[in-house]
Structure formats: structure tokens, C-alpha cells
Design a protein around this motif. Structure first.
Motif, short mmCIF file in Angstrom:
data_model
loop_
_atom_site.label_atom_id
_atom_site.label_comp_id
_atom_site.label_asym_id
_atom_site.label_seq_id
_atom_site.Cartn_x
_atom_site.Cartn_y
_atom_site.Cartn_z
N ASP A 133 0.90 -1.15 0.04
CA ASP A 133 0.10 0.16 -0.14
C ASP A 133 0.91 1.30 0.03
O ASP A 133 0.58 2.29 -0.89
N VAL A 134 1.67 1.27 0.78
CA VAL A 134 2.88 2.45 0.83
C VAL A 134 3.52 2.32 -0.48
O VAL A 134 3.66 3.62 -0.95
N GLY A 135 4.04 1.38 -1.21
CA GLY A 135 4.57 1.60 -2.45
C GLY A 135 3.46 2.12 -3.26
O GLY A 135 4.09 2.78 -4.20
N ASP A 136 2.51 1.81 -3.38
CA ASP A 136 1.34 2.26 -4.22
C ASP A 136 1.29 3.65 -4.16
O ASP A 136 1.01 4.67 -5.02
N GLN A 137 1.15 4.06 -2.55
CA GLN A 137 1.20 5.71 -2.37
C GLN A 137 2.12 6.52 -2.88
O GLN A 137 2.04 7.48 -3.60
N VAL A 138 3.38 5.70 -3.00
CA VAL A 138 4.80 6.52 -3.52
C VAL A 138 4.44 6.64 -4.74
O VAL A 138 4.93 7.79 -5.21
N HIS A 139 4.06 5.55 -5.36
CA HIS A 139 4.02 5.79 -6.87
C HIS A 139 3.02 6.93 -7.25
O HIS A 139 3.33 7.38 -8.47
N GLY A 140 1.73 6.95 -6.42
CA GLY A 140 1.07 7.90 -6.77
C GLY A 140 1.52 9.45 -6.78
O GLY A 140 1.19 10.26 -7.54
N VAL A 141 2.34 9.57 -5.60
CA VAL A 141 2.91 10.82 -5.39
C VAL A 141 3.99 11.20 -6.31
O VAL A 141 4.01 12.28 -6.85
N SER A 142 4.73 10.01 -6.81
CA SER A 142 5.65 10.20 -7.81
C SER A 142 5.04 10.82 -9.06
O SER A 142 5.46 11.75 -9.91
N ASP A 143 3.89 9.93 -9.49
CA ASP A 143 2.98 10.53 -10.66
C ASP A 143 2.61 12.21 -10.59
O ASP A 143 2.76 12.80 -11.42
N HIS A 144 2.28 12.29 -9.39
CA HIS A 144 1.87 13.66 -9.05
C HIS A 144 2.94 14.72 -9.16
O HIS A 144 2.79 15.79 -9.67
N VAL A 145 3.97 14.37 -8.56
CA VAL A 145 5.32 15.21 -8.72
C VAL A 145 5.60 15.37 -10.14
O VAL A 145 6.16 16.40 -10.56
#
Length: 117
Positions: A77-89
Motif C-alpha cells: 500500500d505504501v509503495g502504491d501511495q509513493v508511486h501515486g505521489v511520484s506521478d503527481h510530482v
């Protein structure tokens, strides 16, 4: 001679060499069998205790396995959230690059435009 040794080994003959009564022999055999039966029951009880302890350990191992799986799910779940933040950045970075390109184009054309947010 061999028969006498067997009789002594089975305690059918006492130390003086006299043959004991059949009733006495039967009582002795019965007492020994009862003692063995008690020992067998004790061993059975101990084996049952060990089986229960092994089952408890198995349950504990299963609990640990479940906890490890839960942690693995949380890490995912944390990995998925980091991926989402990375996409947003990356999206924000692309927007900034677009603004930078516009500001550079305006400055190259000697037109200054101030954008307010």
C-alpha cells in the motif's frame, strides 16, 4: 538347568529354591502389569502434552505468518501511495517546465508578463 534359570528370572522360585505358589506368582505378574499399564498411560499423557504443545507452536507460527502477510500488504500500500505521489510530482514538474518554456519565450521576445496566482 535352563528351566531353573527361567523360573528364577520370572521369580517363580524364591532365593531358597522353593517354588512359589501359583497365586503369589499371578499376584506379582498382575502388579507388574498394572505398573506397566500406569507407565504406558503416563507416557501416553506426556505424548498428548507434547502434541498439544506442538499444536500451540503451530498456531503461533500461523499467527506470525499472518502478521508478516499484513506487513507485506501495508508495504505494498505504501509503495502504491509513493508511486501515486511520484506521478503527481512528475505532473507538477511537467507543468513547471511548461511555464518555464512560456516565460523563456516571452523573455526572448522582450515581453515581460507577470503571472499572479
Amino acid at each position: 538347568m535352563a528351566a531353573a534359570q527361567v523360573l528364577k528370572a520370572t521369580h517363580a522360585v524364591d532365593d531358597t529354591g522353593r517354588v512359589r505358589g501359583v497365586a503369589d506368582i499371578v499376584v506379582d505378574v498382575d502388579n507388574r502389569v498394572a505398573g506397566v499399564s500406569d507407565q504406558v498411560q503416563d507416557v501416553g499423557d506426556r505424548v498428548q502434552d507434547v502434541v498439544e504443545q506442538v499444536q500451540d507452536i503451530g498456531d503461533q507460527v500461523q499467527d506470525v505468518g499472518d502478521q508478516v502477510q499484513g506487513v507485506g500488504d501495508q508495504v505494498q500500500d505504501v509503495g502504491d501511495q509513493v508511486h501515486g505521489v511520484s506521478d503527481h510530482v512528475q505532473g507538477v514538474s511537467n507543468q513547471i517546465q511548461g511555464l518555464d518554456d512560456k516565460v523563456t519565450a516571452v523573455m526572448d521576445g522582450t515581453q515581460y508578463v507577470y503571472l499572479s496566482s
